[in-house]
Design a protein around this motif. Structure first.
Motif, short mmCIF file in Angstrom:
data_model
loop_
_atom_site.label_atom_id
_atom_site.label_comp_id
_atom_site.label_asym_id
_atom_site.label_seq_id
_atom_site.Cartn_x
_atom_site.Cartn_y
_atom_site.Cartn_z
N ASN A 1 1.00 -1.22 -0.08
CA ASN A 1 0.10 0.03 -0.20
C ASN A 1 1.03 1.11 -0.10
O ASN A 1 0.53 2.36 -0.64
N ILE A 2 2.08 1.27 0.74
CA ILE A 2 2.86 2.46 0.64
C ILE A 2 3.56 2.63 -0.67
O ILE A 2 3.40 3.79 -1.05
N LYS B 1 0.66 4.01 -2.85
CA LYS B 1 0.74 5.76 -2.68
C LYS B 1 1.91 6.40 -3.27
O LYS B 1 1.89 7.51 -3.77
#
Length: 286
Positions: A3-4, A7
């Protein structure tokens, strides 16, 4: 972790991070000439941080303000600021963090850099407003990137020289010229939305003429930069190569509007790198 990384990729797409190549060479060109050679690792890293945070601020602020416009343009409707991947709050936070980062970096450079930090942010942030009421927005974008060489010489010598002004004006016309060509893609959308781009006001044919004029001034002011900086033969070669590459850029667009992306990204990207390499060679040779 995934997810990081996702992003980070979304923010990179938001500010088109790979296009930093347009601004980085010219800040380092100014630093090399001002130092008459290598200016040290400290200023090298600070220069990268300053260029990246300033550009991230400008691009993210533009994307934040343009959410309504981008959602109505088929070319931009899938950008992260429109399709829901990044919220308005996260984009604004990213914008402010980069502005703060730029000011902090300037403070580590020298006193004049710190004094100029906020005015520079105000200038590069103003582009986002100009296109809503003035077709001079293309020139404002040019001014924004044209500040890079001045920032470079300020970092090294804490002064603003005549040759750095000539180099900066050349960059200003260079960026304005290729932005005019790039904006041809949105001529119909700009007319529909009432945006004040040069193509929507003056038409495609005149826009291409204005771009040629801008790039003629680019070559002129880069020549004045070489003369006033006392540079040698390889610097003159850099100007000649730039003139040839800009002519090729216009050839591509004149031949086929679908070549705009190639003209914008490929030609201009290589132009800055080649110019930088030739300036380094010139410095070593002299």
């Amino acid at each position: 972790m995934n997810n990081i990384l996702k992003k980070l990729n979304d923010f990179s797409e938001l500010v088109m991070f790979k296009h930093s190549i347009f601004s980085l060479p010219f800040i380092f060109i100014a630093m090399v000439v001002a130092a008459n050679g290598w200016f040290g690792w400290r200023l090298f890293f600070l220069g990268i941080l300053a260029a990246v945070t300033a550009r991230n601020f400008a691009m993210a602020f533009n994307r934040y303000l343009d959410r309504d416009i981008d959602s109505l343009n088929p070319r931009t409707e899938n950008r992260p600021n429109v399709d829901g991947r990044l919220s308005a709050k996260s984009i604004l936070t990213f914008t402010l963090l980069n502005a703060l980062g730029f000011i902090i970096v300037a403070a580590f450079v020298n006193k004049l850099a710190l004094i100029l930090a906020v005015p520079i942010l105000l200038v590069i942030g103003s582009y986002s407003y100009f296109k809503r009421f003035s077709y001079l927005a293309h020139l404002i974008l040019g001014v924004s990137l044209g500040l890079a060489p001045i920032a470079g010489v300020v970092a090294v010598s804490e002064t603003i020289t005549l040759w750095s002004i000539c180099l900066s004006i050349g960059v200003m016309f260079w960026v304005a010229g290729f932005d005019l060509l790039y904006s041809l893609q949105d001529i119909d959308v700009d007319k529909k939305l009432g945006l004040h781009s040069v193509p929507s006001v003056f038409g495609a044919k005149n826009t291409m003429l204005f771009s040629k004029i801008a790039h003629s001034f680019t070559v002129l002011f880069w020549l004045l930069f070489v003369i006033n900086s006392g540079s040698g033969a390889f610097a003159y070669l850099a100007v000649i190569v730039s003139a040839v590459m800009l002519s090729y850029e216009h050839y591509l667009v004149n031949k086929d509007f679908r070549k705009i992306d190639k003209a914008f990204f490929t030609v201009n990207g290589y132009l800055g790198i080649i110019f930088f390499i030739l300036i380094i060679i010139d410095t070593i040779a002299n």
